[in-house]
Design a protein around this motif. Sequence first.
Motif, PDB file in Angstrom:
ATOM      1  N   HIS A 132       4.515   5.436  36.161  1.00 56.40           N
ATOM      2  CA  HIS A 132       5.756   6.099  35.732  1.00 56.40           C
ATOM      3  C   HIS A 132       5.597   6.722  34.342  1.00 56.40           C
ATOM      4  CE1 HIS A 132       7.281   4.047  39.218  1.00 56.40           C
ATOM      5  NE2 HIS A 132       7.045   2.871  38.676  1.00 56.40           N
ATOM      6  N   GLU A 133       4.418   7.317  34.115  1.00 54.62           N
ATOM      7  CA  GLU A 133       4.121   8.074  32.897  1.00 54.62           C
ATOM      8  C   GLU A 133       4.193   7.219  31.641  1.00 54.62           C
ATOM      9  OE1 GLU A 133       6.076  11.933  32.714  1.00 54.62           O
ATOM     10  OE2 GLU A 133       6.504  11.790  34.861  1.00 54.62           O
ATOM     11  N   LEU A 134       3.941   5.931  31.767  1.00 54.59           N
ATOM     12  CA  LEU A 134       3.921   5.060  30.587  1.00 54.59           C
ATOM     13  C   LEU A 134       2.762   5.433  29.666  1.00 54.59           C
ATOM     14  CD1 LEU A 134       4.769   2.444  29.015  1.00 54.59           C
ATOM     15  CD2 LEU A 134       3.047   1.248  30.388  1.00 54.59           C
ATOM     16  N   PHE A 135       3.063   5.591  28.381  1.00 54.73           N
ATOM     17  CA  PHE A 135       2.028   5.771  27.366  1.00 54.73           C
ATOM     18  C   PHE A 135       2.460   5.022  26.114  1.00 54.73           C
ATOM     19  CE2 PHE A 135       0.529   8.094  23.561  1.00 54.73           C
ATOM     20  CZ  PHE A 135      -0.825   7.790  23.674  1.00 54.73           C
ATOM     21  N   THR A 136       1.588   4.152  25.621  1.00 58.48           N
ATOM     22  CA  THR A 136       1.857   3.472  24.355  1.00 58.48           C
ATOM     23  C   THR A 136       0.637   3.623  23.463  1.00 58.48           C
ATOM     24  OG1 THR A 136       0.950   1.258  24.786  1.00 58.48           O
ATOM     25  CG2 THR A 136       3.131   1.742  25.689  1.00 58.48           C
ATOM     26  N   SER A 137       0.900   3.764  22.172  1.00 59.60           N
ATOM     27  CA  SER A 137      -0.155   3.884  21.175  1.00 59.60           C
ATOM     28  C   SER A 137       0.144   2.909  20.045  1.00 59.60           C
ATOM     29  CB  SER A 137      -0.226   5.318  20.645  1.00 59.60           C
ATOM     30  OG  SER A 137      -1.198   5.421  19.610  1.00 59.60           O
ATOM     31  N   PHE A 138      -0.737   1.919  19.876  1.00 63.20           N
ATOM     32  CA  PHE A 138      -0.568   0.942  18.798  1.00 63.20           C
ATOM     33  C   PHE A 138      -1.717   1.099  17.810  1.00 63.20           C
ATOM     34  CE2 PHE A 138      -1.461  -3.109  16.763  1.00 63.20           C
ATOM     35  CZ  PHE A 138      -0.220  -3.440  16.267  1.00 63.20           C
ATOM     36  N   ASN A 139      -1.379   1.287  16.525  1.00 63.33           N
ATOM     37  CA  ASN A 139      -2.383   1.542  15.497  1.00 63.33           C
ATOM     38  C   ASN A 139      -2.024   0.753  14.247  1.00 63.33           C
ATOM     39  OD1 ASN A 139      -3.670   4.115  16.891  1.00 63.33           O
ATOM     40  ND2 ASN A 139      -1.449   4.395  16.910  1.00 63.33           N
ATOM     41  N   SER A 140      -2.934  -0.095  13.780  1.00 62.80           N
ATOM     42  CA  SER A 140      -2.654  -0.917  12.605  1.00 62.80           C
ATOM     43  C   SER A 140      -3.755  -0.781  11.562  1.00 62.80           C
ATOM     44  CB  SER A 140      -2.508  -2.390  12.998  1.00 62.80           C
ATOM     45  OG  SER A 140      -3.746  -2.942  13.405  1.00 62.80           O
ATOM     46  N   LEU A 141      -3.361  -0.891  10.298  1.00 61.22           N
ATOM     47  CA  LEU A 141      -4.276  -0.943   9.166  1.00 61.22           C
ATOM     48  C   LEU A 141      -4.010  -2.228   8.406  1.00 61.22           C
ATOM     49  CD1 LEU A 141      -4.254   2.703   7.727  1.00 61.22           C
ATOM     50  CD2 LEU A 141      -6.185   1.530   8.808  1.00 61.22           C
ATOM     51  N   SER A 142      -5.092  -2.911   7.985  1.00 62.12           N
ATOM     52  CA  SER A 142      -4.934  -4.211   7.348  1.00 62.12           C
ATOM     53  C   SER A 142      -6.083  -4.431   6.374  1.00 62.12           C
ATOM     54  CB  SER A 142      -4.913  -5.310   8.417  1.00 62.12           C
ATOM     55  OG  SER A 142      -4.954  -6.590   7.836  1.00 62.12           O
ATOM     56  N   GLY A 143      -5.830  -5.235   5.336  1.00 55.02           N
ATOM     57  CA  GLY A 143      -6.915  -5.548   4.415  1.00 55.02           C
ATOM     58  C   GLY A 143      -6.434  -6.241   3.156  1.00 55.02           C
ATOM     59  N   THR A 144      -7.398  -6.624   2.319  1.00 52.99           N
ATOM     60  CA  THR A 144      -7.124  -7.285   1.040  1.00 52.99           C
ATOM     61  C   THR A 144      -8.030  -6.670  -0.020  1.00 52.99           C
ATOM     62  OG1 THR A 144      -6.552  -9.357   2.142  1.00 52.99           O
ATOM     63  CG2 THR A 144      -7.103  -9.482  -0.193  1.00 52.99           C
ATOM     64  N   VAL A 145      -7.416  -6.256  -1.126  1.00 52.28           N
ATOM     65  CA  VAL A 145      -8.146  -5.694  -2.258  1.00 52.28           C
ATOM     66  C   VAL A 145      -7.735  -6.481  -3.494  1.00 52.28           C
ATOM     67  CG1 VAL A 145      -8.653  -3.634  -3.612  1.00 52.28           C
ATOM     68  CG2 VAL A 145      -8.122  -3.418  -1.170  1.00 52.28           C
ATOM     69  N   GLY A 146      -8.594  -7.389  -3.928  1.00 50.01           N
ATOM     70  CA  GLY A 146      -8.251  -8.231  -5.068  1.00 50.01           C
ATOM     71  C   GLY A 146      -7.051  -9.107  -4.764  1.00 50.01           C
ATOM     72  N   LYS A 147      -6.017  -9.005  -5.582  1.00 47.99           N
ATOM     73  CA  LYS A 147      -4.799  -9.791  -5.392  1.00 47.99           C
ATOM     74  C   LYS A 147      -3.795  -9.097  -4.467  1.00 47.99           C
ATOM     75  CE  LYS A 147      -5.009 -12.212  -9.815  1.00 47.99           C
ATOM     76  NZ  LYS A 147      -4.264 -12.576 -11.056  1.00 47.99           N
ATOM     77  N   PHE A 148      -4.117  -7.881  -4.050  1.00 46.62           N
ATOM     78  CA  PHE A 148      -3.199  -7.095  -3.219  1.00 46.62           C
ATOM     79  C   PHE A 148      -3.628  -7.176  -1.756  1.00 46.62           C
ATOM     80  CE2 PHE A 148      -2.329  -2.968  -1.147  1.00 46.62           C
ATOM     81  CZ  PHE A 148      -0.935  -3.010  -1.173  1.00 46.62           C
ATOM     82  N   SER A 149      -2.672  -7.399  -0.849  1.00 52.83           N
ATOM     83  CA  SER A 149      -2.954  -7.441   0.585  1.00 52.83           C
ATOM     84  C   SER A 149      -1.914  -6.615   1.326  1.00 52.83           C
ATOM     85  CB  SER A 149      -2.950  -8.879   1.103  1.00 52.83           C
ATOM     86  OG  SER A 149      -1.692  -9.493   0.891  1.00 52.83           O
ATOM     87  N   TYR A 150      -2.286  -6.120   2.509  1.00 52.11           N
ATOM     88  CA  TYR A 150      -1.365  -5.267   3.250  1.00 52.11           C
ATOM     89  C   TYR A 150      -1.635  -5.392   4.750  1.00 52.11           C
ATOM     90  CZ  TYR A 150      -5.332  -2.072   3.754  1.00 52.11           C
ATOM     91  OH  TYR A 150      -6.551  -1.526   4.065  1.00 52.11           O
ATOM     92  N   TYR A 151      -0.565  -5.178   5.539  1.00 55.68           N
ATOM     93  CA  TYR A 151      -0.667  -5.060   6.997  1.00 55.68           C
ATOM     94  C   TYR A 151       0.367  -4.043   7.446  1.00 55.68           C
ATOM     95  CZ  TYR A 151      -0.482  -5.966  11.990  1.00 55.68           C
ATOM     96  OH  TYR A 151      -0.504  -5.803  13.344  1.00 55.68           O
ATOM     97  N   THR A 152      -0.051  -2.987   8.123  1.00 60.42           N
ATOM     98  CA  THR A 152       0.874  -1.947   8.571  1.00 60.42           C
ATOM     99  C   THR A 152       0.540  -1.577  10.005  1.00 60.42           C
ATOM    100  OG1 THR A 152      -0.528  -0.095   7.887  1.00 60.42           O
ATOM    101  CG2 THR A 152       0.954  -1.002   6.228  1.00 60.42           C
ATOM    102  N   PHE A 153       1.549  -1.071  10.728  1.00 57.52           N
ATOM    103  CA  PHE A 153       1.272  -0.550  12.069  1.00 57.52           C
ATOM    104  C   PHE A 153       2.269   0.538  12.419  1.00 57.52           C
ATOM    105  CE2 PHE A 153       4.292  -3.975  13.294  1.00 57.52           C
ATOM    106  CZ  PHE A 153       5.161  -3.259  14.095  1.00 57.52           C
ATOM    107  N   TYR A 154       1.864   1.364  13.378  1.00 61.40           N
ATOM    108  CA  TYR A 154       2.746   2.348  13.998  1.00 61.40           C
ATOM    109  C   TYR A 154       2.590   2.212  15.507  1.00 61.40           C
ATOM    110  CZ  TYR A 154       4.456   6.740  15.925  1.00 61.40           C
ATOM    111  OH  TYR A 154       5.103   7.670  16.688  1.00 61.40           O
ATOM    112  N   ASN A 155       3.715   2.103  16.211  1.00 58.17           N
ATOM    113  CA  ASN A 155       3.699   1.910  17.657  1.00 58.17           C
ATOM    114  C   ASN A 155       4.575   2.975  18.309  1.00 58.17           C
ATOM    115  OD1 ASN A 155       4.939  -0.564  19.992  1.00 58.17           O
ATOM    116  ND2 ASN A 155       3.129   0.697  20.138  1.00 58.17           N
ATOM    117  N   TYR A 156       3.983   3.749  19.225  1.00 58.33           N
ATOM    118  CA  TYR A 156       4.720   4.793  19.947  1.00 58.33           C
ATOM    119  C   TYR A 156       4.749   4.436  21.426  1.00 58.33           C
ATOM    120  CZ  TYR A 156       5.728   9.261  22.210  1.00 58.33           C
ATOM    121  OH  TYR A 156       6.272  10.232  22.995  1.00 58.33           O
ATOM    122  N   LYS A 157       5.898   4.609  22.060  1.00 59.08           N
ATOM    123  CA  LYS A 157       6.026   4.361  23.492  1.00 59.08           C
ATOM    124  C   LYS A 157       6.826   5.490  24.133  1.00 59.08           C
ATOM    125  CE  LYS A 157       5.976  -0.691  23.199  1.00 59.08           C
ATOM    126  NZ  LYS A 157       6.679  -1.958  23.530  1.00 59.08           N
TER     127      LYS A 157
END
Length: 575
Positions: A132-157
Motif C-alpha cells: 500500500h505504497e508504504l515508505f519510511t525513512s529513518f536517519n539518526s546522527l549520534s556522538g560524543t565530543v569531549g563533554k558534549f553529547s548529542y542524539y538526533t533523528f529525522y523520520n519520514y513516513k
Amino acid sequence: GKKSEVVLMEEITGNLAANNARQIYNQVVGLNIYDNGDAGLQLNIGGRGLDPNRTQNFNTRQNGYDISADVLGYPESYYTPPAEALSEIQVIRGAASLQYGTQFGGLINFKFRKPNPVKKIELISRQTVGSHELFTSFNSLSGTVGKFSYYTFYNYKSGNGFRPNSGYESHNAFAHLGYQLSESSKISFEYTFLDYLAQQPGGLTDEQFYENPDFSNRTRNWFSVNWNLFALKLEQKFSQKTDFTLNLFGLDASRKAVGFRQNRVSQPDDPEAPRELLADNFNNWGAEARVLTRYNLFEEESVLLLGSKYYEAENEQRQGPGTAAADADFSFATEEFPYYKRQSQFTFPNKNLAFFGENMFSLTGKFSVTPGFRFEYINTQSEGSYKNIFLDRAGNVLESVTLEDNRNFERSFVLLGIGAGYDFTGEVEAYANFSQNYRSVTFNDIRVINPVFQVDPNISDEEGFTADIGIRGRWKNMVSFDMSAFALEYNNRIGEVLKKEVRENAAGEMEETGRLIRFRGNIGDAFIYGLETFADWNLKNTFFEQEDDIIAGVFVNAAFTDSEYLRSEQNNVEG
C-alpha cells in the motif's frame, strides 16, 4: 514488589519501521491493542479492560516527561515516538505507579537511544518500503565530543491504507543535546517535532463490511496533528547514594479534524453540505523534581524517593462548520454556514500540584515492602459558549441563542499504595500490590457538543483501586514466567446513557421535554478482575547457548478478564 515490565527494543523481531504494536508489546501481559494504522502513527493500547483509544488510560512519557495532550484535562497521546529510535519501553502497571501519576492504567515511558559514547559521529539510515505504497525513512546522527553529547533523528513516513481515502504523510524529528558540567552533574535539552496529515476513510456497518471490507464512503474527512515538545533536564549526584533530577518540560501542539461526521456511518456524504470541523490547541508546561537516596536499615539497603510536580495547561477547543470542499482545508466557514448546529468555543485552564514519595524497606535479604503516597491539588476549568439553533422542517431558523457554559472543579486528595515482594531462591519472587487510583474529569467530559447531548452538572471524578498478587521468575536462564491475579475497582465511572431530557420551564419547574438525549455523567461503579499469565522458553539459551548472533524463543501470553457494573442509578447499566 512492582508490577513492572521492560520491552528491550534490541530483542524485538518485529516491524519497527511501522511501529507494529502487536509485535512490540506482544510479551506485555494483559494489554488490549487497537491496531488501526498502517504506519503506527498513533499508539492505541489499554490494560486490564481499560479503553485503548489513544492510550488514554496510561500516563505516557518519553525520557521521563509527559507527552500527552494534557495529563489530567485530556490525557490522549496523538504523538508516538518511532520504535527505531528507542532503546526500551518501560511499562509500570496501575498498582505500582503512584510516583508517576494517578492513572488507572499506569505508566508507559519511552526511552530513546543514548548518544554514542565512543564516536564523534555515527550515522544510521534505514529505508523501508511495504504494501500500500508504504515508505519510511529513518536517519539518526549520534556522538560524543569531549563533554558534549548529542542524539538526533529525522523520520519520514508516507503511504496509502488498504482502503480508499486513507493516505498519510508524517514528519518526525528529535534532538537531544547533553553537556557534562562535572563528574557529578549533567544538563540536557530535548526538542521533539511531529507533523502529520492523514485522510480518514470513515466507518463501516457490519453489513457494509461483510459485503466489501475495502469500501469507503467518506472522501472529505481529514485529520492533522502538529506536536512540539521541549524538555530541559538537570541531573545531579550529591553522593554515591543520593541523586537529584529536575525536569522542565512544555508542549505547544494542535490537532484538527474535518469531515462529514454523522452518527450513522452508512449515511452517504453530501458534497454540498458543510463539514464538521474540530480544532484543538494544547499549551502546557510543568516541572518535576525528584530526590532518590539509599540508606542502611536492618543491615540491608533501603531506598527513599521524594518528589514534587507542578503542571499548568491552557487549552483551546473550537467546533463549527468547515468548508464544503473535499481537500484538507481546516478553516472555519461560519459566514457561509452561520446556522450550522454544532458550534462551540471553549478554553480549558488546568492547574495541578503534586507531592509524592515511596520507600522500599528491605526488611530481610528476601522480603521487601514499599509503601507510597501521592498528594494532588487539581483545578479543572471550562470557560466558553455554544450555540443552540432550532430549525423547522423547511430549514428555516426558529431560534438561535448563544449559551455560556463555565465550570470549575477544584479539589485535593491523598492516594496511598503499598507493594511487597518475597524472593524465594534468587530466581523466583512472589509479589503483591495495592494502590488507590484516580482519573480526573477531562474537558471532553464536561464540554457541551450539541443540543441533543447533555452533561450532568454534578459530574465528578472517577476513583477506585488496583490490586494484584502473583509469582514470577526464571529457571536456568531458559524459561521465564509471570502469573498473577488482579482486581480493579472503578467507582463513578463516566459514560453515556440515553434518557429523557429534563429542562427548567418558565415557571422555574423541571419538566420532561419529550426528547431523548445522550446524557453524559457518572453512570455507576464498575469492577474488573482477571488472571494474567506469561511464559517464555528461550530456545537460543537451551540449544544454541554459544551462538551470540541468534535470537529464538517461544512464548505464551494469555490474559482472562471479566467485568461488570456493580451499582448504578441509571437504567440498564447494573450487571
